[in-house]
Write a protein that holds these residues in place. Sequence first.
Motif, PDB file in Angstrom:
ATOM      1  N   ASN A   1       0.806  -1.228   0.000  1.00  0.00           N
ATOM      2  CA  ASN A   1       0.000   0.000   0.000  1.00  0.00           C
ATOM      3  C   ASN A   1       0.835   1.271   0.000  1.00  0.00           C
ATOM      4  O   ASN A   1       0.270   2.366   0.139  1.00  0.00           O
ATOM      5  N   ALA A   2       2.147   1.146  -0.188  1.00  0.00           N
ATOM      6  CA  ALA A   2       3.020   2.322  -0.118  1.00  0.00           C
ATOM      7  C   ALA A   2       2.573   3.417  -1.080  1.00  0.00           C
ATOM      8  O   ALA A   2       2.652   4.615  -0.763  1.00  0.00           O
ATOM      9  N   PHE A   3       2.090   3.033  -2.264  1.00  0.00           N
ATOM     10  CA  PHE A   3       1.683   4.021  -3.260  1.00  0.00           C
ATOM     11  C   PHE A   3       0.552   4.914  -2.765  1.00  0.00           C
ATOM     12  O   PHE A   3       0.361   6.029  -3.258  1.00  0.00           O
ATOM     13  N   ARG A   4      -0.203   4.445  -1.767  1.00  0.00           N
ATOM     14  CA  ARG A   4      -1.356   5.206  -1.284  1.00  0.00           C
ATOM     15  C   ARG A   4      -0.956   6.455  -0.502  1.00  0.00           C
ATOM     16  O   ARG A   4      -1.814   7.305  -0.227  1.00  0.00           O
ATOM     17  N   ILE A   5       0.308   6.585  -0.159  1.00  0.00           N
ATOM     18  CA  ILE A   5       0.725   7.765   0.611  1.00  0.00           C
ATOM     19  C   ILE A   5       0.498   9.040  -0.198  1.00  0.00           C
ATOM     20  O   ILE A   5       0.398  10.131   0.352  1.00  0.00           O
ATOM     21  N   THR A   6       0.370   8.911  -1.524  1.00  0.00           N
ATOM     22  CA  THR A   6       0.066  10.086  -2.349  1.00  0.00           C
ATOM     23  C   THR A   6      -1.327  10.628  -2.064  1.00  0.00           C
ATOM     24  O   THR A   6      -1.648  11.747  -2.458  1.00  0.00           O
ATOM     25  N   GLY A   7      -2.159   9.831  -1.387  1.00  0.00           N
ATOM     26  CA  GLY A   7      -3.495  10.301  -1.028  1.00  0.00           C
ATOM     27  C   GLY A   7      -3.519  11.156   0.220  1.00  0.00           C
ATOM     28  O   GLY A   7      -4.586  11.631   0.621  1.00  0.00           O
ATOM     29  N   ILE A   8      -2.356  11.330   0.842  1.00  0.00           N
ATOM     30  CA  ILE A   8      -2.242  12.154   2.048  1.00  0.00           C
ATOM     31  C   ILE A   8      -1.625  13.492   1.681  1.00  0.00           C
ATOM     32  O   ILE A   8      -0.694  13.563   0.867  1.00  0.00           O
ATOM     33  N   ALA A   9      -2.120  14.559   2.264  1.00  0.00           N
ATOM     34  CA  ALA A   9      -1.582  15.892   1.987  1.00  0.00           C
ATOM     35  C   ALA A   9      -0.075  15.919   2.228  1.00  0.00           C
ATOM     36  O   ALA A   9       0.417  15.377   3.220  1.00  0.00           O
ATOM     37  N   ALA A  10       0.651  16.531   1.301  1.00  0.00           N
ATOM     38  CA  ALA A  10       2.109  16.566   1.390  1.00  0.00           C
ATOM     39  C   ALA A  10       2.586  17.202   2.693  1.00  0.00           C
ATOM     40  O   ALA A  10       3.634  16.820   3.229  1.00  0.00           O
ATOM     41  N   GLU A  11       1.827  18.172   3.208  1.00  0.00           N
ATOM     42  CA  GLU A  11       2.217  18.804   4.472  1.00  0.00           C
ATOM     43  C   GLU A  11       2.246  17.794   5.610  1.00  0.00           C
ATOM     44  O   GLU A  11       3.146  17.832   6.466  1.00  0.00           O
ATOM     45  N   ARG A  12       1.273  16.882   5.637  1.00  0.00           N
ATOM     46  CA  ARG A  12       1.225  15.878   6.702  1.00  0.00           C
ATOM     47  C   ARG A  12       2.352  14.865   6.534  1.00  0.00           C
ATOM     48  O   ARG A  12       2.928  14.394   7.523  1.00  0.00           O
ATOM     49  N   VAL A  13       2.689  14.534   5.288  1.00  0.00           N
ATOM     50  CA  VAL A  13       3.833  13.656   5.038  1.00  0.00           C
ATOM     51  C   VAL A  13       5.112  14.329   5.529  1.00  0.00           C
ATOM     52  O   VAL A  13       5.945  13.709   6.191  1.00  0.00           O
ATOM     53  N   GLY A  14       5.251  15.617   5.215  1.00  0.00           N
ATOM     54  CA  GLY A  14       6.433  16.350   5.672  1.00  0.00           C
ATOM     55  C   GLY A  14       6.538  16.387   7.182  1.00  0.00           C
ATOM     56  O   GLY A  14       7.630  16.252   7.743  1.00  0.00           O
ATOM     57  N   ASP A  15       5.405  16.522   7.857  1.00  0.00           N
ATOM     58  CA  ASP A  15       5.423  16.532   9.324  1.00  0.00           C
ATOM     59  C   ASP A  15       5.944  15.209   9.878  1.00  0.00           C
ATOM     60  O   ASP A  15       6.705  15.188  10.856  1.00  0.00           O
ATOM     61  N   GLU A  16       5.520  14.096   9.271  1.00  0.00           N
ATOM     62  CA  GLU A  16       6.017  12.791   9.732  1.00  0.00           C
ATOM     63  C   GLU A  16       7.519  12.662   9.496  1.00  0.00           C
ATOM     64  O   GLU A  16       8.252  12.147  10.349  1.00  0.00           O
ATOM     65  N   LEU A  17       7.989  13.132   8.348  1.00  0.00           N
ATOM     66  CA  LEU A  17       9.424  13.051   8.067  1.00  0.00           C
ATOM     67  C   LEU A  17      10.223  13.925   9.031  1.00  0.00           C
ATOM     68  O   LEU A  17      11.336  13.558   9.437  1.00  0.00           O
ATOM     69  N   ARG A  18       9.678  15.074   9.404  1.00  0.00           N
ATOM     70  CA  ARG A  18      10.366  15.926  10.383  1.00  0.00           C
ATOM     71  C   ARG A  18      10.575  15.175  11.692  1.00  0.00           C
ATOM     72  O   ARG A  18      11.585  15.362  12.368  1.00  0.00           O
TER      73      ARG A  18
END
Length: 436
Positions: free
Chosen positions: A194-211
């Motif tokens: 399901n890794a491809f599904r991360i594109t369904g999440i707002a990029a800002e929220r992805v960035g917050d997790e990476l931070r």
Amino acid sequence: MSAITLREDALLVIRRLRDAGHVALLAGGCVRDELMGLEPKDFDVATDAVPDRVREVFGRHLTQAVGAAFGVMLVRQNRSQIEVATFRADGSYSDGRRPDGVRFTNAKEDAERRDFTINGLFRDPFARDDDPDDDGVIDHVGGRRDLKAKVLRCIGDPERRFGEDYLRLLRAVRFAARFDLTIHPATWRSLCDNAFRITGIAAERVGDELRRMLVVPSRGQAWELLWQSGLIGPIFRDMPIPNDAPNRSRPFTRAMAEVSDDVPFASAIAATLLDLAHQAGVPTTEAVRPEAAQSLADAGRRSLRLSNAETDAVRAALSLWPVLEPATHGSVAGLATTRRFLGSPHVESALPLLRTLARDRNLGEAAVTTLDELGQVRDRLPDILPAPLISGDDLLTAGWQPGPHIARALTAAYDAQLEGRITTRDEALAVANSVG
């Protein structure tokens, strides 16, 4: 505020709810952290009291509805803000982010709708009042077992858990890296599928997790999981990523993973972008030139919705060629470049990457030499960027006409000042006049 104070305030909230006739427990991450011997950053409370009842118990002036539809209230207790959530079961998820609806229920069903077993624990903080041997942990999902075995496992069906909230794909990586856990095989297979599904999440929220996962010393394991799971491609969707990316060389993130301290987020993203460029066949000597560095930083900004300040920091961390240029080493002209670099507001983001480049076979010698020279300049010239001897107003007063030639003249004069060739205002004006 100390964790002890937060916990004491959370216990006061629990006591008051119980005195009002309700079930109330510590919930989630704080229980997990305490069992692992860590200091929780927050103490959340779960209860059978519905939001309106929570407001009735504590009063309107001490409560704030931050997600009442999902059963979440904030309760002010002394100087603390305690999150109080009603036990709930979630309905269907149609957007891969939040439930379409919820119904209020009991602790067992509430635990079963959470993401991972280690986060599905409750605790009765007063259990030892009745039994000194009872630590009060209430485990409906096997979280205590998995903590002991150092396993990260979805509660129930992994496909369902990840399908409910795609951000859990990244949370799985963050928890596994932070706590040094092995991801359970079924959970790992579903995460990869399901890794491809991360594109369904707002990029800002992805960035917050990476931070949260790439700044801390456990970033190495996080990077490894991001690559091996296939998440790295959908996250950095503007970068060309080969199909065999997980097994290709990743020199920069692996070298930075060996840094034992926290690193700036811009440094971590810059290292990731350099590895992506490296895998796409871009030589490092080209990737750190100004134009390429700007292009990479822009790709990071689009992928993660970085702020302008973060994008500038990533670009500055990548734009290392001026200080790496062999012609500048030991030269007077190179001193201006070095001082401008050291005086940059983003130098702390660039230095970790520069140390990483010192391991690169193409740039290693230049990077080692640069690091040595940077240290010498810092020791010898504590005033790295002194005030310029002249300004644009000085040139206009001297009769110059406005235009881009003023900026060129001021740059030349300031370079001469940084290089130690001039020390007075008149000398600076002479340099400016020679250029203009």
